[in-house]
Structures are given as structure tokens and as C-alpha cells.
Write a protein that holds these residues in place. Structure first.
Motif, PDB file in Angstrom:
ATOM      1  N   LEU A 148      -4.588  -2.371 -15.911  1.00 17.72           N
ATOM      2  CA  LEU A 148      -5.918  -1.788 -15.729  1.00 17.72           C
ATOM      3  C   LEU A 148      -5.831  -0.264 -15.664  1.00 17.72           C
ATOM      4  O   LEU A 148      -6.733   0.429 -16.119  1.00 17.72           O
ATOM      5  CB  LEU A 148      -6.594  -2.341 -14.467  1.00 17.72           C
ATOM      6  N   VAL A 149      -4.734   0.252 -15.145  1.00 11.53           N
ATOM      7  CA  VAL A 149      -4.520   1.702 -15.150  1.00 11.53           C
ATOM      8  C   VAL A 149      -4.132   2.164 -16.553  1.00 11.53           C
ATOM      9  O   VAL A 149      -4.731   3.074 -17.116  1.00 11.53           O
ATOM     10  CB  VAL A 149      -3.414   2.113 -14.142  1.00 11.53           C
ATOM     11  N   ALA A 150      -3.120   1.513 -17.125  1.00 11.51           N
ATOM     12  CA  ALA A 150      -2.546   1.974 -18.390  1.00 11.51           C
ATOM     13  C   ALA A 150      -3.459   1.737 -19.594  1.00 11.51           C
ATOM     14  O   ALA A 150      -3.561   2.599 -20.466  1.00 11.51           O
ATOM     15  CB  ALA A 150      -1.198   1.294 -18.628  1.00 11.51           C
ATOM     16  N   LEU A 151      -4.087   0.598 -19.663  1.00 12.07           N
ATOM     17  CA  LEU A 151      -4.879   0.260 -20.848  1.00 12.07           C
ATOM     18  C   LEU A 151      -6.360   0.604 -20.702  1.00 12.07           C
ATOM     19  O   LEU A 151      -7.002   0.983 -21.679  1.00 12.07           O
ATOM     20  CB  LEU A 151      -4.747  -1.237 -21.171  1.00 12.07           C
ATOM     21  N   ALA A 152      -6.896   0.430 -19.499  1.00  7.92           N
ATOM     22  CA  ALA A 152      -8.330   0.656 -19.308  1.00  7.92           C
ATOM     23  C   ALA A 152      -8.628   2.008 -18.677  1.00  7.92           C
ATOM     24  O   ALA A 152      -9.766   2.461 -18.720  1.00  7.92           O
ATOM     25  CB  ALA A 152      -8.921  -0.453 -18.444  1.00  7.92           C
ATOM     26  N   GLY A 153      -7.627   2.636 -18.079  1.00  5.03           N
ATOM     27  CA  GLY A 153      -7.837   3.936 -17.467  1.00  5.03           C
ATOM     28  C   GLY A 153      -8.691   3.888 -16.205  1.00  5.03           C
ATOM     29  O   GLY A 153      -9.328   4.873 -15.847  1.00  5.03           O
ATOM     30  N   LEU A 154      -8.706   2.755 -15.526  1.00  4.40           N
ATOM     31  CA  LEU A 154      -9.488   2.634 -14.314  1.00  4.40           C
ATOM     32  C   LEU A 154      -8.810   3.372 -13.165  1.00  4.40           C
ATOM     33  O   LEU A 154      -7.579   3.441 -13.100  1.00  4.40           O
ATOM     34  CB  LEU A 154      -9.678   1.166 -13.921  1.00  4.40           C
ATOM     35  N   SER A 155      -9.614   3.901 -12.261  1.00  3.10           N
ATOM     36  CA  SER A 155      -9.101   4.562 -11.057  1.00  3.10           C
ATOM     37  C   SER A 155      -8.709   3.490 -10.043  1.00  3.10           C
ATOM     38  O   SER A 155      -9.068   2.313 -10.181  1.00  3.10           O
ATOM     39  CB  SER A 155     -10.170   5.469 -10.464  1.00  3.10           C
ATOM     40  N   HIS A 156      -8.013   3.911  -9.002  1.00  2.00           N
ATOM     41  CA  HIS A 156      -7.646   2.980  -7.942  1.00  2.00           C
ATOM     42  C   HIS A 156      -8.898   2.339  -7.331  1.00  2.00           C
ATOM     43  O   HIS A 156      -8.909   1.139  -7.041  1.00  2.00           O
ATOM     44  CB  HIS A 156      -6.841   3.696  -6.855  1.00  2.00           C
ATOM     45  N   GLU A 157      -9.934   3.148  -7.131  1.00  2.00           N
ATOM     46  CA  GLU A 157     -11.182   2.635  -6.558  1.00  2.00           C
ATOM     47  C   GLU A 157     -11.806   1.582  -7.470  1.00  2.00           C
ATOM     48  O   GLU A 157     -12.280   0.547  -7.002  1.00  2.00           O
ATOM     49  CB  GLU A 157     -12.195   3.771  -6.326  1.00  2.00           C
TER      50      GLU A 157
END
Length: 192
Positions: A148-157
């Protein structure tokens, strides 16, 4: 554009949770705004052959649960990623099998054009065999957070909201996944 700013542009995002997404036109706008991004994420995780079905199921689930959507808990973008990730979780054996196969065989060498080759380079089908094998070796929950971080670029929140886990858990899962990947990838020779 962040998930919050996207949600702010959607008319129903500020409505009371019990009335969220009632308007079919508003839901169509959500679909139009997020389909490509969610599809890209799912295709990178499961491959393009399975992405259409999972993304369709993601939006069908979102539509069915639209009255339960609470904009105070998560932006619509994070909510959709959460649904997609949960559906990917149901297909986790397929994802793990795909990653293990890529780890053994490597990517397909036929990348059609420049535009497609750029997209293929970042998709699960073109992961370097070492990375694919390392990802397959991760616990599903750690892999979900990492991707979710690497592919979607979502923040921790956004990840915390999408997966329904505490903010601190996102950080610990991400840290654990990175540590395992570094250890595993340090064992293999990296070609220049």
C-alpha cells in the motif's frame, strides 16, 4: 492530490455517515475518479488477468456498503484501497503463488511499447525474481502494508484507516517488512 483533497471534491464526502453515497451520480463520480488508480494497484498485486474482477468486486462492495461509509474515519480513496486489499487478501494464495513463480522464472521479456514497458516495469509481473521471492516470503499483513505504501503511495494514516489498524501497527509492520526484504535481498546478487 491526497485522499483527503480528493474526498473533499466529492459532494457526498461531507454528508452524515448514514446518508453517504446515496446519490448514484455521486457514486459514479467516485468510480470515475478512482477506478484507474485502484485497478493499477490490484493489477500490480495480482496481475492484469485478475484485476478486472477484483476491481469490479471492490466497487460493487463499496456500492453495497455505501451507507456504512463514514468520511470522518477515512477518505474515500483509503476506504476503497481497504476494500481492494481485503479482496486481494481473499486471493492471497494466488498472489503468493504468482510471486513465487516470478521468483523462480523471472519476468516475461516481451514488453510491447515504451508506455507499456514503463507500466510493466512496476507491475507484479515484471518484478525482479529476487524481489518477487522476497515479497512472497512476507507475512500477508506485512506485505499488504508494504505494498500500500510502495504501489498505492498511501500515507500511514490512510493505511491505518484502509486496513482498520492502529497507526503504530502500520509503522511496525512496514518496518518489519522492510527489514525482512533487506535481509532477503542482501543474500542475493544484485546485477547492475
Amino acid at each position: 492530490m491526497t485522499g483527503e483533497s480528493i474526498a473533499a471534491t466529492v459532494p457526498w464526502a461531507a454528508r452524515a455517515p448514514g446518508r453517504a453515497l446515496d446519490d448514484a451520480d455521486a457514486f459514479a463520480a467516485v468510480f470515475d475518479a478512482h477506478f484507474g488508480e485502484i485497478h493499477g494497484y490490484v493489477a500490480q498485486r495480482l496481475g492484469p488477468d485478475h484485476a478486472e474482477d477484483i476491481v469490479a468486486e471492490t466497487f460493487l462492495t463499496a456500492y453495497r456498503k455505501r451507507a456504512q461509509y463514514d468520511p470522518s474515519r477515512a477518505a474515500v480513496r483509503a476506504w476503497l484501497y481497504g476494500i481492494a486489499t481485503n479482496l486481494i487478501g481473499k486471493h492471497r494464495r494466488l498472489e503468493a503463488r504468482t510471486l513465487r513463480a516470478l521468483g523462480r522464472c523471472g519476468p516475461d521479456g516481451d514488453a510491447p511499447g515504451h508506455e507499456e514497458s514503463v507500466a510493466v516495469r512496476v507491475s507484479a509481473q515484471s518484478l525482479r525474481p529476487e524481489l518477487a521471492a522476497a515479497l512472497a516470503g512476507l507475512d500477508r499483513r506485512d506485505r499488504d502494508v508494504l505494498l500500500l505504501v510502495a504501489l498505492a503511495g498511501l500515507s500511514h494514516e490512510e493505511i491505518a484507516a484502509a486496513l482498520g489498524i492502529p497507526y503504530g501497527t502500520v509503522g511496525s509492520r512496514l518496518s518489519r517488512a522492510r527489514k525482512k526484504l533487506r535481509a532477503r535481498l542482501g543474500e542475493v546478487r544484485v546485477d547492475g
